[in-house]
Motif scaffolding. Structure first.
Motif: not given
Ligand SMILES: *[C@@H]1O[C@H](CO)[C@@H](O)[C@H](O)[C@H]1NC(C)=O
Length: 124
Positions: A80-85
């Protein structure tokens, strides 16, 4: 049913319709990733010369990008990590574009040598 219940139900119906129309943030991200693939496919067809060898390389690049993006999508669905996606999709798309530029310059060199044609290409 009281008036306030009716109002609450209407509100709920409106909200549900809105949420359905927009999709969840995950759905929006998945649609965006699909758009990136579609755009890349169009660009790949256009940037490569109209020979069978070149168009078959275009297909391969598109397939590789699809596969890479499907990994990004699977990770999104489990984390569910949109930033990572977003970072994942951007990095594989950038890589695919730079591979395309390289493959295209090779194919145009071959195509130009065999047809006598020359063409100036601009890449990203
Ligand atoms: C989501 O992924 C980003 C980049 O990989 C990372 O920095 C961030 O901590 C992650 N967020 C969560 C909620 O896991």
């Amino acid at each position: 049913m009281s008036t306030s219940t009716v109002i609450a139900l209407c509100l709920l119906a409106v909200l549900t319709v809105q949420i359905d129309a927009q999709g969840s943030p995950t759905d929006v991200a998945l649609r965006w990733a699909q758009e990136e693939v579609n755009i890349f496919e169009l660009i790949a067809r256009e940037k490569l010369p109209p020979t069978n060898a070149a168009q078959s390389d275009a297909n391969e690049l598109v397939d590789s990008l699809k596969m890479a993006i499907s990994h990004c999508n699977i990770a999104l669905q489990s984390s569910g990590n949109l930033t990572q996606h977003e970072a994942c999709v951007k990095s594989v798309t950038t890589f695919a574009k730079s591979s395309l530029a390289e493959v295209a310059s090779e194919h145009w060199a071959i195509y130009g040598a065999s047809s006598g044609a020359s063409r100036i290409h601009l890449f990203w």
